[in-house]
Design a protein around this motif. Structure first.
Motif, PDB file in Angstrom:
ATOM      1  N   ASP A  81       0.828  -1.211   0.000  1.00 21.35           N
ATOM      2  CA  ASP A  81       0.000   0.000   0.000  1.00 21.35           C
ATOM      3  C   ASP A  81       0.862   1.260   0.000  1.00 21.35           C
ATOM      4  O   ASP A  81       0.425   2.311   0.427  1.00 21.35           O
ATOM      5  CB  ASP A  81      -0.971  -0.015   1.198  1.00 21.35           C
ATOM      6  CG  ASP A  81      -0.246   0.009   2.543  1.00 21.35           C
ATOM      7  OD1 ASP A  81       1.001   0.036   2.567  1.00 21.35           O
ATOM      8  OD2 ASP A  81      -0.942   0.003   3.585  1.00 21.35           O
ATOM      9  N   SER A  82       2.108   1.152  -0.468  1.00 20.91           N
ATOM     10  CA  SER A  82       2.965   2.336  -0.470  1.00 20.91           C
ATOM     11  C   SER A  82       2.754   3.161  -1.731  1.00 20.91           C
ATOM     12  O   SER A  82       1.951   2.829  -2.582  1.00 20.91           O
ATOM     13  CB  SER A  82       4.420   1.933  -0.275  1.00 20.91           C
ATOM     14  OG  SER A  82       4.581   1.498   1.072  1.00 20.91           O
ATOM     15  N   VAL A  83       3.537   4.250  -1.823  1.00 22.86           N
ATOM     16  CA  VAL A  83       3.151   5.333  -2.736  1.00 22.86           C
ATOM     17  C   VAL A  83       3.117   4.947  -4.207  1.00 22.86           C
ATOM     18  O   VAL A  83       2.201   5.367  -4.927  1.00 22.86           O
ATOM     19  CB  VAL A  83       4.010   6.589  -2.474  1.00 22.86           C
ATOM     20  CG1 VAL A  83       5.478   6.357  -2.768  1.00 22.86           C
ATOM     21  CG2 VAL A  83       3.478   7.786  -3.225  1.00 22.86           C
ATOM     22  N   ALA A  84       4.073   4.134  -4.678  1.00 24.57           N
ATOM     23  CA  ALA A  84       4.046   3.793  -6.104  1.00 24.57           C
ATOM     24  C   ALA A  84       2.805   2.962  -6.412  1.00 24.57           C
ATOM     25  O   ALA A  84       2.150   3.149  -7.447  1.00 24.57           O
ATOM     26  CB  ALA A  84       5.322   3.047  -6.503  1.00 24.57           C
ATOM     27  N   TYR A  86       0.064   3.122  -4.705  1.00 23.18           N
ATOM     28  CA  TYR A  86      -1.084   4.032  -4.567  1.00 23.18           C
ATOM     29  C   TYR A  86      -1.341   4.754  -5.882  1.00 23.18           C
ATOM     30  O   TYR A  86      -2.466   4.795  -6.380  1.00 23.18           O
ATOM     31  CB  TYR A  86      -0.809   5.051  -3.445  1.00 23.18           C
ATOM     32  CG  TYR A  86      -1.856   6.140  -3.376  1.00 23.18           C
ATOM     33  CD1 TYR A  86      -3.080   5.910  -2.755  1.00 23.18           C
ATOM     34  CD2 TYR A  86      -1.637   7.385  -3.977  1.00 23.18           C
ATOM     35  CE1 TYR A  86      -4.055   6.893  -2.720  1.00 23.18           C
ATOM     36  CE2 TYR A  86      -2.608   8.368  -3.943  1.00 23.18           C
ATOM     37  CZ  TYR A  86      -3.815   8.124  -3.316  1.00 23.18           C
ATOM     38  OH  TYR A  86      -4.787   9.090  -3.298  1.00 23.18           O
ATOM     39  N   VAL A  87      -0.258   5.316  -6.453  1.00 23.07           N
ATOM     40  CA  VAL A  87      -0.395   6.057  -7.707  1.00 23.07           C
ATOM     41  C   VAL A  87      -0.931   5.131  -8.805  1.00 23.07           C
ATOM     42  O   VAL A  87      -1.715   5.538  -9.659  1.00 23.07           O
ATOM     43  CB  VAL A  87       0.963   6.679  -8.111  1.00 23.07           C
ATOM     44  CG1 VAL A  87       0.931   7.205  -9.536  1.00 23.07           C
ATOM     45  CG2 VAL A  87       1.353   7.790  -7.144  1.00 23.07           C
ATOM     46  N   ILE A 119       1.313  -4.377   3.541  1.00 22.00           N
ATOM     47  CA  ILE A 119       2.765  -4.386   3.708  1.00 22.00           C
ATOM     48  C   ILE A 119       3.308  -3.094   3.106  1.00 22.00           C
ATOM     49  O   ILE A 119       2.781  -2.597   2.115  1.00 22.00           O
ATOM     50  CB  ILE A 119       3.417  -5.639   3.067  1.00 22.00           C
ATOM     51  CG1 ILE A 119       4.912  -5.720   3.438  1.00 22.00           C
ATOM     52  CG2 ILE A 119       3.236  -5.669   1.547  1.00 22.00           C
ATOM     53  CD1 ILE A 119       5.582  -7.051   3.103  1.00 22.00           C
ATOM     54  N   SER A 120       4.361  -2.566   3.733  1.00 23.00           N
ATOM     55  CA  SER A 120       5.006  -1.382   3.182  1.00 23.00           C
ATOM     56  C   SER A 120       5.841  -1.801   1.985  1.00 23.00           C
ATOM     57  O   SER A 120       6.277  -2.943   1.890  1.00 23.00           O
ATOM     58  CB  SER A 120       5.892  -0.734   4.242  1.00 23.00           C
ATOM     59  OG  SER A 120       5.086  -0.320   5.331  1.00 23.00           O
ATOM     60  N   CYS A 121       6.054  -0.834   1.125  1.00 21.27           N
ATOM     61  CA  CYS A 121       6.709  -1.005  -0.190  1.00 21.27           C
ATOM     62  C   CYS A 121       7.444  -2.332  -0.373  1.00 21.27           C
ATOM     63  O   CYS A 121       8.418  -2.635   0.298  1.00 21.27           O
ATOM     64  CB  CYS A 121       7.680   0.131  -0.447  1.00 21.27           C
ATOM     65  SG  CYS A 121       8.334   0.100  -2.133  1.00 21.27           S
ATOM     66  N   LEU A 122       6.954  -3.119  -1.325  1.00 25.90           N
ATOM     67  CA  LEU A 122       7.535  -4.438  -1.602  1.00 25.90           C
ATOM     68  C   LEU A 122       8.754  -4.360  -2.509  1.00 25.90           C
ATOM     69  O   LEU A 122       9.359  -5.379  -2.825  1.00 25.90           O
ATOM     70  CB  LEU A 122       6.488  -5.331  -2.280  1.00 25.90           C
ATOM     71  CG  LEU A 122       5.584  -6.160  -1.383  1.00 25.90           C
ATOM     72  CD1 LEU A 122       4.497  -6.840  -2.216  1.00 25.90           C
ATOM     73  CD2 LEU A 122       6.383  -7.213  -0.629  1.00 25.90           C
TER      74      LEU A 122
ATOM     75  N   ARG B 126      16.257  -7.535   4.369  1.00 27.78           N
ATOM     76  CA  ARG B 126      14.827  -7.368   4.567  1.00 27.78           C
ATOM     77  C   ARG B 126      14.085  -8.702   4.465  1.00 27.78           C
ATOM     78  O   ARG B 126      14.326  -9.488   3.544  1.00 27.78           O
ATOM     79  CB  ARG B 126      14.297  -6.407   3.500  1.00 27.78           C
ATOM     80  CG  ARG B 126      12.856  -6.136   3.690  1.00 27.78           C
ATOM     81  CD  ARG B 126      12.281  -5.185   2.688  1.00 27.78           C
ATOM     82  NE  ARG B 126      10.868  -5.102   2.982  1.00 27.78           N
ATOM     83  CZ  ARG B 126       9.971  -4.548   2.207  1.00 27.78           C
ATOM     84  NH1 ARG B 126      10.352  -3.976   1.097  1.00 27.78           N
ATOM     85  NH2 ARG B 126       8.712  -4.542   2.551  1.00 27.78           N
ATOM     86  N   ASN B 334      -1.101   9.098   1.810  1.00 26.45           N
ATOM     87  CA  ASN B 334      -0.512   7.758   1.706  1.00 26.45           C
ATOM     88  C   ASN B 334       0.908   7.739   2.268  1.00 26.45           C
ATOM     89  O   ASN B 334       1.280   6.846   3.031  1.00 26.45           O
ATOM     90  CB  ASN B 334      -0.507   7.310   0.234  1.00 26.45           C
ATOM     91  CG  ASN B 334       0.203   5.977   0.048  1.00 26.45           C
ATOM     92  OD1 ASN B 334       1.425   5.916  -0.033  1.00 26.45           O
ATOM     93  ND2 ASN B 334      -0.561   4.889   0.032  1.00 26.45           N
ATOM     94  N   ARG B 341       2.764   4.655  10.480  1.00 28.38           N
ATOM     95  CA  ARG B 341       2.714   3.229  10.791  1.00 28.38           C
ATOM     96  C   ARG B 341       4.102   2.679  11.138  1.00 28.38           C
ATOM     97  O   ARG B 341       4.246   1.822  11.992  1.00 28.38           O
ATOM     98  CB  ARG B 341       2.155   2.480   9.581  1.00 28.38           C
ATOM     99  CG  ARG B 341       1.987   0.993   9.800  1.00 28.38           C
ATOM    100  CD  ARG B 341       1.143   0.384   8.684  1.00 28.38           C
ATOM    101  NE  ARG B 341       1.938   0.102   7.499  1.00 28.38           N
ATOM    102  CZ  ARG B 341       1.422  -0.125   6.292  1.00 28.38           C
ATOM    103  NH1 ARG B 341       0.120  -0.051   6.103  1.00 28.38           N
ATOM    104  NH2 ARG B 341       2.200  -0.383   5.271  1.00 28.38           N
TER     105      ARG B 341
END
Lengths: 154, 424
Positions: A81-84, A86-87, A119-122, B126, B334, B341
């Protein structure tokens, strides 16, 4: 009680570090691999194996996003659900998954087949929107692709 | 044809070169040369190359190493860690490097370890990077078998152990001191500096942490020299850079180019310009924690100093393009929601301030905003500025917000006046 296998794996992980405590995240992951999640009882047993107090270990367990202190389903769907994403419209993909499975973020289906989490940016931004199911990555997603993807997970 | 030291060995089939292939194309020659030099000479070579940290802060790698206590009386063991916890929204360059050529990272780390005389090295990886983990494990095994790791490396008398530490999520682990705390098996909260990790890091011992891409530059600097490295750049900073572009462009992707390619070249030549029906609105040049740039900045060179002059930061050099059909307020919500978070919760301004910012932006996006909210948001940009928090997470979080309040003022007003999002 930790199983013999769990105990061996935890000792192998913790033994790699100068101090046992440094193996805490790996030890939690060992139990999670065997049982799917980490219960209060497991926290007590693992902490004893690492010479930590249960509170110290629980502080670690509750800090990291992918150590589960509640039961999860057999398959884990992680929606970036991170910015790229989202766009590029991840919301449509997420809404469609929610509708198909009848669960919200954080939820598990009644048959325990899926748990849905953000999850934040994959790191798949050139293939956004992207999701990860268990260890598999899917990019350039549209809602119409979801049925065939989800059907691969039982 | 540009030189591509970082990605030149990537295979067309997408697999990673094994150690034989890596060696046959010049791999581990930089390490051989380094081991023939003194640690001080290696530090000096890297410093002379003007390699600046590719994790985003742009600190000179050679200078960073020079603060590590050296000599017989230095505390032991000394540690070295590669920051492979890439989680900056928009960034995927370190993943490409680890998947595309894992030996390059390993070689860079061994050279770094020699330069600071480290005993133990960690790849802090990661959790979500499963494929990179598989490839690094295989490469590590090959490097041990090949005599590049372990006791008495290539007969030099130097010994180094290298391990992979796989995390379990949380953006804050990418912060240098939080990464160290995480390696100790604790909650990954940052530490205040000084003392700097180079003198007091992992378990109080000297510790150096560098970004994946930074380490990947090092073998080439040693193999071909600092002068060559500077010559392949188009700016004052040495070397090449992996640039990426995502968003509604025709051809999102990545390119290794001389440091100093312009924003325009990246978006309009390499990424092919905007998709049919979409117009360029703005770009986040270096990952989520950098300020927006707009049309007037298209000719800015993507290097550390020029982007800073334009009011933003090169950061990770991984761009996200904002188009005219995506709501800028929603985009900033966003971004801030991500930072809220991922705040570790250790210091109050970050723990309390970021959720407040995110909730307020959501209210504006949903048509419940008031004009006073904008002054409150502006005030937070100052309250969360550097010096008010333990680490750079919150100051980074307010960078895109601050620029959005400047460049998208009208869009904020339209949400407040129209009591809703004009894009929905």
């Amino acid at each position: 009680m930790l199983s013999e296998e769990e105990r061996k794996e935890i000792e192998a992980e913790a033994g790699q570090y100068d101090r046992k405590e440094a193996g805490s995240v790996e030890a939690l992951k060992v139990v999670q691999r065997h049982r799917g999640w980490v219960s209060d009882e497991a926290i007590r047993d693992i902490s004893a194996a690492l010479d930590m107090t249960p509170d110290e270990l629980d502080a670690v367990a509750t800090f990291y996003s992918f150590i589960f202190r509640r039961e999860v389903g057999r398959n884990l769907i992680l929606v970036c659900d991170s910015v790229a994403c989202y766009v590029m419209g991840y919301q449509g993909v997420l809404d469609s998954i929610k509708e198909k499975l009848g669960i919200d973020l954080g939820g598990t289906t009644e048959d325990r087949r899926f748990t849905l989490l953000p999850i934040s940016c994959l790191g798949q931004c050139d293939k956004a929107p992207a999701i990860m199911i268990n260890e598999d990555i899917y990019g350039n997603l549209g809602p119409e692709m979801l049925d065939s993807i989800l059907s691969r997970y039982k | 044809m540009n030189e591509r030291p970082l990605t030149g060995m990537f295979r067309p089939d997408g697999l990673a070169p094994d150690i034989k292939e890596y060696e046959s194309k010049g791999g581990y020659q930089g390490l051989r040369r380094a081991l023939s030099m003194s640690p001080g000479e290696v530090q000096e070579e890297v410093r002379a190359s003007d390699l600046r940290g590719r994790g985003g802060a742009g600190f000179q790698t050679g200078a960073k190493w020079s603060f590590v206590p050296m000599g017989e009386n230095a505390p032991r063991p000394k540690y070295l860690a590669a920051n492979c916890d890439e989680m900056e929204p928009g960034a995927f360059k370190d993943r490409l490097l680890m998947e595309g050529n894992p030996h390059l990272l390993i070689e860079g780390m061994i050279i770094g370890a020699w330069a600071v005389q480290a005993d133990i090295a960690f790849i802090f990886l990661r959790w979500a990077y499963k494929e990179a983990a598989r490839r690094l494990e295989k490469a590590l095994h090959e490097a041990c078998q090949g005599g590049y790791l372990g006791k008495n490396i290539l007969g030099s008398g130097f010994s180094l152990e290298m391990r992979i530490h796989t995390s379990a999520g949380r953006y804050i682990c990418g912060e240098e001191t939080a990464l160290i705390t995480a390696l100790e098996g604790k909650r990954a909260t940052p530490r205040s500096k000084p003392p700097f990790p180079q003198t007091s890091g992992l378990w109080g011992k000297p510790t150096v942490v560098n970004n994946t891409e930074s380490f990947c530059n090092v073998p080439h600097i040693l193999a071909k020299g600092a002068e060559w490295y500077k010559s392949i750049s188009r700016s004052a900073d040495g070397g090449t850079k992996i640039y990426t572009v995502s968003g509604r462009v025709k051809n999102p992707g990545w390119w290794e180019l001389p440091m100093g390619a312009t924003v325009r070249e990246l978006i309009y030549e390499h990424a092919g310009g905007m998709r049919e029906g979409y117009k360029f609105r703005a770009v986040i040049p270096g990952g989520a924690s950098t300020e927006f740039l707009i049309e007037e900045h298209l000719d800015v060179k993507m290097d550390f100093d020029d982007v800073q002059k334009a009011g933003s930061r090169l950061g990770t050099g991984t761009m996200i393009v904002l188009d005219d059909r995506t709501c800028p307020v929603g985009t900033v919500f966003n971004l801030e929601n991500f930072f809220a978070r991922e705040s570790c919760g250790w210091c109050t301004p970050c723990r309390e301030g970021l959720p407040w910012i995110a909730k307020t932006l959501n209210a504006i996006e949903c048509g419940e905003g008031r004009y006073e909210d904008l002054s409150m948001l502006e005030a937070h940009c100052h309250l969360l500025a550097p010096g008010h928090t333990y680490c750079a997470l919150a100051p980074g979080a307010v960078e895109p917000l601050q620029s959005a309040l400047k460049y998208f003022r009208e869009d904020f007003s339209r949400h407040i006046e129209g009591k809703g999002c004009p894009w929905s």
